[in-house]
Design an enzyme around this catalytic site. Structure first.
Site, PDB file in Angstrom:
ATOM      1  N   PRO A 176      10.741  -1.870   0.214  1.00 30.66           N
ATOM      2  CA  PRO A 176       9.196  -1.747   0.374  1.00 30.66           C
ATOM      3  C   PRO A 176       8.908  -0.247   0.245  1.00 30.66           C
ATOM      4  O   PRO A 176       9.589   0.566   0.507  1.00 30.66           O
ATOM      5  CB  PRO A 176       9.179  -2.033   1.777  1.00 30.66           C
ATOM      6  CG  PRO A 176      10.260  -2.033   2.536  1.00 30.66           C
ATOM      7  CD  PRO A 176      11.226  -2.243   1.562  1.00 30.66           C
ATOM      8  N   HIS A 177       7.636   0.051  -0.819  1.00 28.91           N
ATOM      9  CA  HIS A 177       7.416   1.028  -0.973  1.00 28.91           C
ATOM     10  C   HIS A 177       5.950   1.299  -1.214  1.00 28.91           C
ATOM     11  O   HIS A 177       5.334   0.596  -1.307  1.00 28.91           O
ATOM     12  CB  HIS A 177       8.212   1.626  -2.243  1.00 28.91           C
ATOM     13  CG  HIS A 177       7.755   0.795  -3.466  1.00 28.91           C
ATOM     14  ND1 HIS A 177       8.677  -0.313  -3.746  1.00 28.91           N
ATOM     15  CD2 HIS A 177       7.096   0.947  -4.373  1.00 28.91           C
ATOM     16  CE1 HIS A 177       7.940  -1.062  -4.841  1.00 28.91           C
ATOM     17  NE2 HIS A 177       7.160  -0.257  -5.208  1.00 28.91           N
ATOM     18  N   GLY A 178       5.403   2.639  -1.287  1.00 25.54           N
ATOM     19  CA  GLY A 178       4.169   2.903  -1.650  1.00 25.54           C
ATOM     20  C   GLY A 178       3.880   4.566  -1.695  1.00 25.54           C
ATOM     21  O   GLY A 178       4.647   5.499  -1.240  1.00 25.54           O
TER      22      GLY A 178
END
Length: 146
Positions: free
Chosen positions: A59-61
């Site tokens: 998960p990334h952002g």
């Protein structure tokens, strides 16, 4: 500079789902508001799951006002449903947050993480490590700033 420090490693996640797992990761990053992390990361998950297969999710952002990229890792012994591309439960989740302004670095770090975690030997070492320090050390030379 080490991107994954032992303070950001959780060996035994007890999350019961994707959102709970991401919440555990966000809560390890004490210098960043976990609500903002959740907002950014869940918005990215809406575009498509970051479960890349082989029991791994990244998960990334992008976060405004973040000075440097940050990583956190959670290991889940039983695995959690993450809507992964191969349909398998996720045992290793690595949260990647990058400054909002740097596209190249974001893609480079994602690629380094994916390459590292595609290796079965690395995944096995993460699952068998008996300390947070050992897990962090696995990533020290493999995932770094360009």
């Amino acid at each position: 500079m080490e991107l994954l420090t032992f303070e950001h490693v959780l060996l035994d996640s007890e999350a019961r789902g994707k959102r709970a797992l991401i919440t555990e990761l966000a809560n390890m990053l004490t210098s960043i508001d976990p609500d903002r992390v959740m907002e950014v990361v869940m918005a990215r998950e809406q575009l498509g799951s970051t479960g890349i297969g082989h029991g791994v999710a990244i998960p990334h952002g992008r976060m405004p006002d973040l000075p440097l990229p940050v990583l956190a890792l959670a290991r889940h012994p039983e695995g959690v449903d993450f809507d992964s591309i191969d349909g398998k439960p996720v045992h290793i989740a690595v949260l990647l947050l990058v400054p909002d302004s740097d596209d190249r670095q974001h893609l480079e770090l994602l690629a380094q993480l994916a390459r590292t975690l595609q290796q079965e030997s690395i995944r096995e070492e993460v699952m068998q490590a008996d300390s947070r320090e050992k897990v962090a050390a696995l990533f020290a030379d493999r995932v770094r700033l360009g």
